[in-house]
Design an enzyme around this catalytic site. Sequence first.
Site, short mmCIF file in Angstrom:
data_model
loop_
_atom_site.label_atom_id
_atom_site.label_comp_id
_atom_site.label_asym_id
_atom_site.label_seq_id
_atom_site.Cartn_x
_atom_site.Cartn_y
_atom_site.Cartn_z
N SER A 85 -12.14 -28.00 -26.03
CA SER A 85 -13.07 -29.00 -26.58
C SER A 85 -12.85 -30.39 -25.99
O SER A 85 -13.00 -31.39 -26.69
CB SER A 85 -12.96 -29.06 -28.10
OG SER A 85 -13.14 -27.78 -28.64
N ARG A 86 -12.44 -30.43 -24.76
CA ARG A 86 -12.22 -31.69 -24.01
C ARG A 86 -11.11 -32.56 -24.63
O ARG A 86 -11.01 -33.74 -24.33
CB ARG A 86 -13.48 -32.56 -23.88
CG ARG A 86 -14.82 -31.90 -23.75
CD ARG A 86 -14.84 -30.67 -22.92
NE ARG A 86 -14.91 -30.89 -21.48
CZ ARG A 86 -14.78 -29.90 -20.59
NH1 ARG A 86 -14.56 -28.67 -20.98
NH2 ARG A 86 -14.87 -30.16 -19.32
N LEU A 87 -10.27 -31.99 -25.50
CA LEU A 87 -9.19 -32.78 -26.08
C LEU A 87 -7.97 -32.69 -25.16
O LEU A 87 -6.89 -32.21 -25.54
CB LEU A 87 -8.86 -32.29 -27.50
CG LEU A 87 -10.02 -32.38 -28.48
CD1 LEU A 87 -9.61 -31.88 -29.86
CD2 LEU A 87 -10.53 -33.82 -28.58
#
Length: 585
Positions: free
Chosen positions: A559-561
Amino acid sequence: MPQPAAHHTPRYRSPYQTSSAASRPEPQSRMLAVASRTRDKSAPTILSLAMPFLLTTATGTATSPRPLIPSSPRRQNPTTPHLRPPPPARRLPGFPAAEPGAPFLPRPPRRGMASLAATAAAAAAAEVTHLTQRDAAEIDEQLMGPLGFSVDQLMELAGLSVAAAVAEVYKLSEEHTRVLIICGPGNNGGDGLVAARHLYHFGYRPSVCYPKRTPKPLYSGLVTQLESLSIPFIPAEDLPHDLSREFDIIVDAMFGFSFHGTPRPPFDDLIQRLISLSVIGNSDKKPAIVSVDIPSGWHVEEGDVDGGGIKPDMLVSLTAPKLCAKKFTGPHHFLGGRFVPPPILNKYGLKLPPYPGTSMCARIRKAPSVDISSLRENYISPELLESQVMPDPFDQFLRWFDEAVTAGLREPNAMALTTVNREGKPSSRMVLLKGVDKQTFVWYTNYGSRKAHDLSENPNAALLFYWNEMNRQVRVEGSVEKVPEEESEKYFHSRPRGSQLGAIVSKQSTVIAGREVLQQAYKELEHKYSDGSLIPKPEYWGGYRLTPTLFEFWQGQQSRLHDRLQYSQREVDGNTAWHIERLSP
Ligand SMILES: NC(=O)C1=CN([C@@H]2O[C@H](COP(=O)(O)OP(=O)(O)OC[C@H]3O[C@@H](n4cnc5c(N)ncnc54)[C@H](O)[C@@H]3O)[C@@H](O)[C@H]2O)[C@H](O)CC1
Ligand SMILES: [K+]
């Protein structure tokens, strides 16, 4: 972990600061996925290659290094013997003599790069041979007759090709794990059983539906092998009502080139279920359908005659595509069965795309065009925590570098080097890191090149290592100086003689009339030094070393974290120490 002195002013400029072109610009590089639109802002940008790219911006800034992986793969020498065309094949009764260099002999691509091979395959796609049903059966007989193969062997290679192609297109991930393999009564079904085993070993979760078992030792052996892996066998009548919910990929291994007429039960119903999968508009979550050799139910030569048959997303043709494959319009067409010997290629005049490197499958049609903005990899990596990293960024770099080497990445020492000239114009290129120690990163090049000019005007540079397979990136920024002449001299003479000659031949970054200029100069030098005498290092060739002031270790996360740990230098009690901070992804 060293902590910052609160009053300290960082020596680097934040990427968010605007640049001052008048002062010495500092390059910064990072990998981005192309997600922007180029010209027409209303239309999505469509390109046929999905490539992460390097964005470089410029803002307004000795010890003996550890040699890196001494046995690291070097560029192929063009005269390397293994690149020569294969010797002519022995003539077998009933087969024409192999013509050396015949145009349809698949030659190994010079480099194992899938992208190069894919391009070659795309170019060759228009002229790939398609077999009639009779020729396909005849080739099968010849392989297993005069050419000495056993059915077990061919089936093993065919099934492995299918699994390899599936894994290449539907990379193992949360979205692509559960595979249903539907196997028919003949060898096509056998290919499916073999593929199921390989997919299991690749990490997928296969289930098998094998409603008409063939009572032969080959097949019962394959079943036993799958049972020993606890792979579930699901009776056709027990298959879940909604296949979309339970499976990510469905392999259609029901019928191959011996199919005739219309499918009989229970395959008629199974085929119908696959047809409805492609018809229903539940495009949100539709399993990918992969057909082995022939989309089951299609006429082997005419294809999907009434247009109401299976519409697979992927077709893996075995040995050579059959005529029906001309009607296949799905996005992924692969060739498998890397076992075809020259007597077959010659007798049937087969034109086939080359297999890239050591791959068991080759793409026939070029990869479909994609909307770049939709390309998105959901990274799954272990977390990168402040408590886990080494206090010294060089130690952390070496740890990651060793892991990249251990993981078998190709050229983990390849790095993008970004330099910036006096006017603040950045330029990037890939170079090979040749040494690293506790203070510097070293590489060698031509002192007449553009990067050298840039560095003579502005010593600031950025390095970027991108280890895609590990979801990792390392950014290094600092200032550059030349390495002492003796070091360059020593390294130059450690290189293969071909590379030494190449360095002399290339007046790097200058315009030349054609490739022949290089070849001619190389030939002359080769002759001059054919006695094995010492090749003197040209004065315009040597090394650079970068002393970092900033590191960033990036690890892709879901999730692009993403994790981003930055090391910058701080003065603490008169000493310079590395300070670690987490940056927002
Ligand atoms: N040299 C190669 O390319 C290799 C290919 N392999 C695979 O083998 C199949 C061909 O196998 P074969 O056993 O000859 O035939 P099929 O699997 O296609 O199926 C035959 C099987 O199906 C029955 N059948 C035929 N028509 C119908 C029908 N209308 N309804 C129901 N049943 C039908 C028939 O009675 C047989 O029992 C090839 O495509 C590749 O996938 C090898 O594995 C490796 C070498
Ligand atoms: K099939």
